[in-house]
Design a protein around this motif. Structure first.
Motif, PDB file in Angstrom:
ATOM      1  N   VAL A 120      88.356  25.872  19.720  1.00 28.94           N
ATOM      2  CA  VAL A 120      89.453  25.932  20.939  1.00 28.94           C
ATOM      3  C   VAL A 120      90.168  24.770  21.158  1.00 28.94           C
ATOM      4  CG1 VAL A 120      90.062  26.596  23.310  1.00 28.94           C
ATOM      5  CG2 VAL A 120      88.209  28.083  22.016  1.00 28.94           C
ATOM      6  N   VAL A 121      89.459  23.732  21.263  1.00 26.66           N
ATOM      7  CA  VAL A 121      90.149  22.557  21.573  1.00 26.66           C
ATOM      8  C   VAL A 121      90.725  22.076  20.321  1.00 26.66           C
ATOM      9  CG1 VAL A 121      89.753  20.131  21.957  1.00 26.66           C
ATOM     10  CG2 VAL A 121      88.463  21.462  23.274  1.00 26.66           C
ATOM     11  N   GLY A 122      90.345  22.214  19.104  1.00 28.44           N
ATOM     12  CA  GLY A 122      90.875  21.884  17.787  1.00 28.44           C
ATOM     13  C   GLY A 122      92.372  22.447  17.620  1.00 28.44           C
ATOM     14  N   VAL A 123      92.370  23.805  17.799  1.00 30.96           N
ATOM     15  CA  VAL A 123      93.371  24.719  17.837  1.00 30.96           C
ATOM     16  C   VAL A 123      94.468  24.135  18.559  1.00 30.96           C
ATOM     17  CG1 VAL A 123      94.551  27.030  18.253  1.00 30.96           C
ATOM     18  CG2 VAL A 123      92.598  26.700  17.071  1.00 30.96           C
ATOM     19  N   VAL A 124      94.359  23.538  19.803  1.00 32.41           N
ATOM     20  CA  VAL A 124      95.406  22.861  20.612  1.00 32.41           C
ATOM     21  C   VAL A 124      95.880  21.651  20.106  1.00 32.41           C
ATOM     22  CG1 VAL A 124      95.830  22.329  22.945  1.00 32.41           C
ATOM     23  CG2 VAL A 124      94.639  24.478  22.583  1.00 32.41           C
ATOM     24  N   ALA A 125      94.798  20.629  19.861  1.00 31.15           N
ATOM     25  CA  ALA A 125      94.947  19.223  19.666  1.00 31.15           C
ATOM     26  C   ALA A 125      95.476  18.931  18.310  1.00 31.15           C
ATOM     27  CB  ALA A 125      93.501  18.630  20.152  1.00 31.15           C
ATOM     28  N   ILE A 126      94.914  19.675  17.312  1.00 29.65           N
ATOM     29  CA  ILE A 126      95.148  19.370  15.957  1.00 29.65           C
ATOM     30  C   ILE A 126      96.687  19.224  15.644  1.00 29.65           C
ATOM     31  CG2 ILE A 126      95.186  21.408  14.528  1.00 29.65           C
ATOM     32  CD1 ILE A 126      92.875  18.567  14.174  1.00 29.65           C
ATOM     33  N   ARG A 127      97.612  19.706  16.307  1.00 27.72           N
ATOM     34  CA  ARG A 127      99.203  19.567  16.018  1.00 27.72           C
ATOM     35  C   ARG A 127      99.632  18.387  16.345  1.00 27.72           C
ATOM     36  NH1 ARG A 127     100.923  25.528  18.218  1.00 27.72           N
ATOM     37  NH2 ARG A 127      99.335  26.888  17.199  1.00 27.72           N
ATOM     38  N   ARG A 128      98.669  17.465  17.102  1.00 33.81           N
ATOM     39  CA  ARG A 128      99.400  16.211  17.594  1.00 33.81           C
ATOM     40  C   ARG A 128      98.760  14.952  16.556  1.00 33.81           C
ATOM     41  NH1 ARG A 128     102.073  19.458  18.945  1.00 33.81           N
ATOM     42  NH2 ARG A 128     102.346  20.018  21.488  1.00 33.81           N
ATOM     43  N   TYR A 227      92.463  21.877   6.881  1.00 34.79           N
ATOM     44  CA  TYR A 227      91.407  20.914   6.629  1.00 34.79           C
ATOM     45  C   TYR A 227      90.980  19.971   7.839  1.00 34.79           C
ATOM     46  CZ  TYR A 227      91.465  21.593   1.543  1.00 34.79           C
ATOM     47  OH  TYR A 227      91.334  22.086   0.341  1.00 34.79           O
ATOM     48  N   LYS A 228      92.231  19.643   8.452  1.00 30.79           N
ATOM     49  CA  LYS A 228      91.585  18.837  10.096  1.00 30.79           C
ATOM     50  C   LYS A 228      90.890  19.830  10.949  1.00 30.79           C
ATOM     51  CE  LYS A 228      95.841  17.061  10.720  1.00 30.79           C
ATOM     52  NZ  LYS A 228      96.731  16.015  11.264  1.00 30.79           N
ATOM     53  N   LEU A 229      91.389  20.918  11.097  1.00 34.66           N
ATOM     54  CA  LEU A 229      90.760  21.727  12.159  1.00 34.66           C
ATOM     55  C   LEU A 229      89.273  21.933  11.784  1.00 34.66           C
ATOM     56  CD1 LEU A 229      91.004  23.784  14.604  1.00 34.66           C
ATOM     57  CD2 LEU A 229      91.655  25.434  13.181  1.00 34.66           C
ATOM     58  N   ALA A 230      89.073  22.374  10.328  1.00 31.12           N
ATOM     59  CA  ALA A 230      87.738  22.713   9.893  1.00 31.12           C
ATOM     60  C   ALA A 230      86.756  21.321  10.038  1.00 31.12           C
ATOM     61  CB  ALA A 230      87.740  22.888   8.372  1.00 31.12           C
ATOM     62  N   ALA A 231      87.396  20.235   9.758  1.00 28.25           N
ATOM     63  CA  ALA A 231      86.590  18.870   9.953  1.00 28.25           C
ATOM     64  C   ALA A 231      86.235  18.733  11.467  1.00 28.25           C
ATOM     65  CB  ALA A 231      87.310  17.787   9.428  1.00 28.25           C
ATOM     66  N   PHE A 232      87.351  18.992  12.268  1.00 30.95           N
ATOM     67  CA  PHE A 232      86.973  18.896  13.772  1.00 30.95           C
ATOM     68  C   PHE A 232      86.020  19.842  14.362  1.00 30.95           C
ATOM     69  CE2 PHE A 232      87.897  19.614  18.340  1.00 30.95           C
ATOM     70  CZ  PHE A 232      88.381  18.374  18.665  1.00 30.95           C
ATOM     71  N   VAL A 233      85.965  21.179  13.741  1.00 33.76           N
ATOM     72  CA  VAL A 233      84.850  22.100  14.139  1.00 33.76           C
ATOM     73  C   VAL A 233      83.463  21.674  13.663  1.00 33.76           C
ATOM     74  CG1 VAL A 233      84.210  24.414  13.885  1.00 33.76           C
ATOM     75  CG2 VAL A 233      86.522  24.179  14.457  1.00 33.76           C
ATOM     76  N   MET A 234      83.469  21.212  12.557  1.00 27.97           N
ATOM     77  CA  MET A 234      82.112  20.455  11.981  1.00 27.97           C
ATOM     78  C   MET A 234      81.786  19.445  12.943  1.00 27.97           C
ATOM     79  SD  MET A 234      82.897  20.828   8.053  1.00 27.97           S
ATOM     80  CE  MET A 234      83.503  22.285   6.965  1.00 27.97           C
TER      81      MET A 234
END
Length: 331
Positions: A120-128, A227-234
């Motif tokens: 949830v956090v990654g979906v919001v933050a990863i665009r920045r 890729y960044k979202l996947a790394a963030f979730v991991m």
């Protein structure tokens, strides 16, 4: 004469090319030797050191290793990782104390909850990117802090205390020091190996390419945001695994676990040990927890001592302790 010069240059170039793989093999052998010695030391540690102290170090070492996966190998600075660490601690403590869940199942539940929060956090933050990414994660982490302050199951400022350790798989009593120590050690090694495997996989190489030059990775056809979202979730899931273990070991989950200061501590551990290295965060976590433990009764505040040591390390060891050691070995 020119032909001799050219042949000499070619020969030296060949030698340099031959030295690089040899140097890499030597570093790999040193790393393997260090890993084996470290594992043997950890196996013997509870017979020489207070087990709860070592388990606390292992929990925070895994937390720092998870954070380093994001900062050191993707180049994303998150100031909100305490939300995943503390959130998993709350989920696990509640599952064990209120639901009566078996400890291993509760830890898996806590890590899964942290992974969902990370999504949830990654979906919001990863665009920045850059400082904007860091500020978004900090803001969302503070929002999580106030949610945990208000919801009934966390018991507000009191936290969830007296968390029972229970019986592992309904067979092994975790109230016995050696039983819970080796249980925590196995989880730590599993989490550490997972990070090592991610970093050395093709997926990890893409992450490092994104860190070095994101625009070039995009031009090569990689879906960088995914890729960044996947790394963030991991990273969030493994951080949650560390927080869940901490709740079982110390038998408590409090607001300190989700506060922004905890995010600052894990940044300190990672930079102190060596960002972008496998063993660095573990060394950094061990140093910080040891200083907090042994300087707690001193007249000088622990934060001042840690701050001075951090400044000295930044000035003298810019790559962190392990990073500088690797640089010296390469030379």
């Amino acid at each position: 004469m020119s032909s001799l010069t050219q042949s000499g240059t070619a020969a030296s170039g060949t030698d340099d090319k031959g030295k690089a793989p040899a140097r890499q093999k030597n570093l790999s052998r040193v790393g393997l030797a260090v890993a084996v010695i470290a594992v043997l030391g950890l196996i013997a540690a509870p017979f020489f050191v207070y087990p709860v102290f070592v388990m606390t170090v292992l929990c925070f070492a895994l937390f720092a290793t998870a954070f380093n996966l994001l900062l050191g190998y993707v180049g994303l600075l998150s100031f909100g990782h305490a939300a995943f660490f503390g959130g998993a601690a709350y989920f696990t403590a509640h599952a064990v104390k209120v639901w009566g869940l078996e400890p291993l199942s509760a830890i898996v539940f806590g890590a899964a909850g942290a992974g969902l929060m990370g999504l949830v956090v990654g979906v919001v933050a990863i665009r920045r990117q850059g400082i904007y990414f860091a500020m978004v994660t900090l803001a969302l982490s503070q929002m999580v802090f106030f949610i945990f302050l208000q919801v009934p199951f966390t018991h507000g400022e009191d936290g969830i205390q007296g968390v029972p350790r229970g019986d592992l798989l309904w067979l092994i009593d975790l109230d016995r020091p050696l039983n819970i120590y080796y249980f925590v050690l196995v989880i730590f090694l599993a989490g550490f190996y997972a990070v090592w495997r991610i970093v050395h996989s093709p997926f990890g190489h893409v992450l490092q390419a994104i860190r070095e030059n994101e625009n070039r990775a995009i031009s090569l056809g990689y879906r960088v945001d995914r890729y960044k979202l996947a790394a963030f979730v991991m990273s969030a899931t493994i951080a949650g695994l560390a927080g869940a273990m901490k709740a079982i070991v110390l038998q408590i989950a409090t607001l300190t676990d989700v506060a922004w200061q905890m995010s600052g501590e894990v940044v300190l551990m990672t930079l102190l040990g060596g960002m972008g290295t496998i063993f660095g965060p573990t060394i950094g976590a061990a140093l910080v927890i040891t200083m907090q433990n042994y300087f707690a009764t001193s007249n000088v505040p622990v934060t001042v001592i840690i701050g001075v040591i951090f400044v000295l390390c930044v000035l003298l060891f810019r790559r962190g302790i392990v990073g500088e050691a690797i640089r010296l070995m390469k030379r």
